[in-house]
Design an enzyme around this catalytic site. Structure first.
Site, PDB file in Angstrom:
ATOM      1  CG  ASN A 236      52.760  17.537  42.002  1.00 14.67           C
ATOM      2  OD1 ASN A 236      51.882  16.746  41.669  1.00 14.67           O
ATOM      3  ND2 ASN A 236      53.033  18.620  41.291  1.00 14.67           N
TER       4      ASN A 236
ATOM      5  CG  ASP B 210      47.362  12.664  40.095  1.00 13.60           C
ATOM      6  OD1 ASP B 210      47.681  13.183  39.010  1.00 13.60           O
ATOM      7  OD2 ASP B 210      46.328  12.960  40.728  1.00 13.60           O
ATOM      8  CG  PHE B 211      54.428  13.308  40.299  1.00 14.76           C
ATOM      9  CD1 PHE B 211      53.905  13.265  41.585  1.00 14.76           C
ATOM     10  CD2 PHE B 211      55.625  12.650  40.052  1.00 14.76           C
ATOM     11  CE1 PHE B 211      54.548  12.585  42.609  1.00 14.76           C
ATOM     12  CE2 PHE B 211      56.286  11.968  41.071  1.00 14.76           C
ATOM     13  CZ  PHE B 211      55.741  11.934  42.354  1.00 14.76           C
ATOM     14  CD  GLU B 212      46.743  16.311  38.318  1.00 14.75           C
ATOM     15  OE1 GLU B 212      46.215  17.390  37.965  1.00 14.75           O
ATOM     16  OE2 GLU B 212      46.085  15.369  38.807  1.00 14.75           O
ATOM     17  CE1 TYR B 213      47.907  22.835  35.707  1.00  9.97           C
ATOM     18  CE2 TYR B 213      47.345  21.467  37.602  1.00  9.97           C
ATOM     19  CZ  TYR B 213      46.959  22.233  36.525  1.00  9.97           C
ATOM     20  OH  TYR B 213      45.630  22.401  36.249  1.00  9.97           O
TER      21      TYR B 213
END
Length: 470
Positions: free
Chosen positions: A215, A258-261
Site C-alpha cells: 500500500n 507488505d501492507f503496513e500501517y
C-alpha cells in the site's frame, strides 16, 4: 572460512601468514579498496585455502575445479551455480570436499572424527570397498560437513542494469527475489513495475521471484487505500484477478504482501483477504507470503502492529517475513539497526504462534550515520557496511563492538568538527544473526535490501547454510 578482527599493528601480510592463506584472496573476498589501510576493530573474512577459493581475474570454473580435484559439475552444484561460465571476481567458492593424505597410524574412524563426517560418507565418496584397507600415502576426499538448509529472500529496489548485475552476482545465495514494489490502487488495480531486467537475472540464477504488493503510495504507506480494499469483497476479488494476471504475464512464482500501517479495525478483514488469496492462488501453484512488523506480543499497541495478526498469518500463508530491523531508524536516536537482544524478543513471541518452519528472519544490509549529540528532527544518513568501514578508515576511528546488541559501531569528527556515531553490520554481527536462525530452527532469513555493498556477508552466509533452490 574464519573471521579476523583487526588489532593495532596488524598488516594484511601478517594476517595472511597467521592463517596460512594468500593475501590476495583476503583482498578480493573483502573487496578492500586500499589494502594498506586496515581499521582497528574491522572484521575480515579469511578464506580457508583447502576448502575455499576466491575467484580472481581470468579464472574459469574448469581450472578451479581441477585445483580442488573435483568435477565442474560437483563444484557448480555445491555453489548453486547454474551457468558454469557465469562466475565473478570476488566470489568465494567452496569445494565439495578436500583432499587428505593418509598418515601413519590413521584409521578411517579417526579421520571421520577429526573432520566431523561419518565413516559411511568417507566410504561412499571414495568408493572404499574395505574400511580397514587404507594405506599410508593414499589420497582420499573428505566431504564438507552437512549444513542446515535454509530459504533466503532478498528485496531489491534497483530495476535497472545495475540491479540486474547484482542479482546475477548474488543470486546463487537466494531462494526468492522480491522486487519492490507493485502497489494497490483503491479501484482494485495495481501499479506496474519495470522489473523485466531483474526477473531475467532471477531466471538465470534459478531464483523464485515473488511479486511484492504494498500500500505504498507517493512515497509512504497509505492506510486509507488498503482500508478501501479490505472493506469491499468485490474489490478484493478484482485485486486478486489483477494480481494473478500480472504474475502469469511476468513469470512470478508467488506473492509477498507488505501492507503496513493497516487500521486496527481491518485486522480480521486482512486475514479474510489472505484466505481469499490462498484459495485462488494455491490451486495454481503460487506461493503466498506476508511481511510483518516486529511484534513482541499479540496485543502490542500502535498502528504499525495491531492489524498484523501473527497467529492468523501463520495459519493462512506459506511463510512470513519478520521485519526484524529498524530499531536504529533514520529519524531516531543512534542505535544498532537490528540489535540481537531485541530481535530475539520478537522471535520469542513469534515462535509461540507461528510454526518455525514458516518464519524468515529479516536482516538489514545497511547501517546509519547520525550526527551527535542527537537532536529531535534530524535524519541519519544511510550507509552500506562497506562505506561505514571506509568512513572509519578515513577519519582514523577504531571500530568497537557492542556485545549486547552484537553490532559494530564507531564515532568520529568530520572536517568541520561535527561529531558522528555510526552503527552498521559486519561479519561478526551477521554470524550472530545466522546463529539465531539456527538456534530457533527457522525456515530461513531475508534481506532488506540489495544495493548496499556488504561483501563479507555472502561468504559468512555460505559457511552457515545450504541455500534451498526450487
Amino acid at each position: 572460512m574464519q573471521i579476523h578482527v583487526v588489532e593495532k599493528g596488524d598488516t594484511l601480510w601478517h594476517i595472511a601468514q597467521l592463517y596460512q592463506t594468500n593475501m590476495n584472496q583476503i583482498i578480493l573476498v573483502n573487496q578492500l579498496e586500499n589494502p594498506n589501510v586496515l581499521v582497528v576493530g574491522q572484521a575480515l573474512v579469511i578464506p580457508e585455502p583447502s576448502r575455499e577459493y576466491v575467484v580472481q581475474p581470468g579464472d574459469n570454473l574448469w581450472a578451479i575445479a581441477g585445483e580442488f580435484g573435483v568435477t565442474v559439475g560437483e563444484l557448480a552444484e555445491v555453489n548453486n551455480i547454474t551457468n558454469p561460465a557465469l562466475i565473478y571476481v570476488g566470489q568465494m567458492l567452496q569445494s565439495p570436499s578436500i583432499q587428505h593424505t593418509i598418515q601413519p597410524g590413521d584409521t578411517l574412524w579417526q579421520i571421520a572424527v577429526d573432520f566431523g563426517v561419518t565413516i559411511n560418507e568417507l566410504i561412499q565418496v571414495n568408493n572404499i570397498p574395505n574400511p580397514s584397507m587404507i594405506h599410508v600415502g593414499q589420497m582420499i576426499r573428505i566431504p564438507n560437513r552437512n549444513k542446515p538448509i535454509a530459504e533466503v529472500n532478498a528485496y531489491t529496489t534497483q530495476m535497472d542494469e545495475q540491479g540486474r548485475q547484482e542479482v546475477l552476482l548474488l543470486g546463487r545465495n537466494f531462494t526468492y527475489l522480491t522486487p519492490f514494489t507493485y502497489s494497490i490502487r483503491s479501484d482494485g488495480s495495481i501499479t506496474d513495475l519495470q522489473d523485466l531486467q531483474v526477473l531475467e537475472a532471477a531466471r538465470a540464477t534459478n531464483l523464485s521471484p515473488l511479486l511484492v504488493l504494498t500500500n505504498f503510495v507517493e512515497g509512504s504507506f497509505n492506510s486509507d487505500v488498503v482500508a478501501t480494499i479490505m472493506r469491499d469483497v468485490d474489490l478484493q476479488e478484482k485485486l486478486i484477478t489483477n494480481l494473478l494476471n500480472t504474475m502469469r504475464e511476468k513469470g512470478y512464482s508467488g506473492v509477498n504482501f507488505d501492507f503496513e500501517y493497516v487500521y486496527p479495525e481491518d485486522r480480521e478483514n486482512y486475514n479474510n483477504f489472505l484466505r481469499r488469496v490462498v484459495a485462488r492462488l494455491h490451486p495454481e501453484g503460487y506461493i503466498v507470503s506476508t511481511a510483518l512488523a516486529p511484534k513482541i506480543s499479540g496485543d502490542q499497541q500502535g498502528l504499525l502492529y495491531e492489524a498484523h495478526d501473527y497467529q492468523a498469518h501463520g495459519e493462512i500463508v506459506d511463510f512470513v517475513f519478520l521485519m526484524t530491523y529498524e530499531w536504529g531508524w533514520a529519524g531516531g536516536r543512534p542505535l544498532a539497526i537490528a540489535p540481537i537482544n531485541e530481535v530475539r524478543k520478537v522471535l520469542d513471541y513469534a515462535v509461540t504462534v507461528i510454526p518455525r518452519d514458516k518464519i524468515l528472519m529479516g536482516i538489514p544490509l545497511y547501517g546509519r550515520d547520525w550526527k551527535i549529540p542527537w537532536e529531535e528532527g534530524t535524519i541519519a544518513q544511510t550507509v552500506s557496511p562497506q562505506e561505514a568501514v571506509n568512513l572509519a578508515g578515513h577519519y582514523g576511528a577504531a571500530i568497537q563492538y557492542d556485545e549486547t546488541y552484537q553490532s559494530p559501531f564507531f564515532r568520529y569528527a568530520d572536517e568541520i568538527g561535527q561529531r558522528h556515531e555510526v552503527w552498521f553490520e559486519d561479519a561478526r554481527s551477521v554470524q550472530a544473526k545466522y546463529d539465531t536462525v539456527k538456534e530457533y530452527g527457522l525456515r530461513g532469513l531475508g534481506y532488506w535490501v540489495l544495493g548496499s555493498p556488504f561483501p563479507q556477508n555472502w561468504p559468512v552466509l555460505q559457511e552457515n547454510f545450504t541455500i534451498r533452490k526450487y
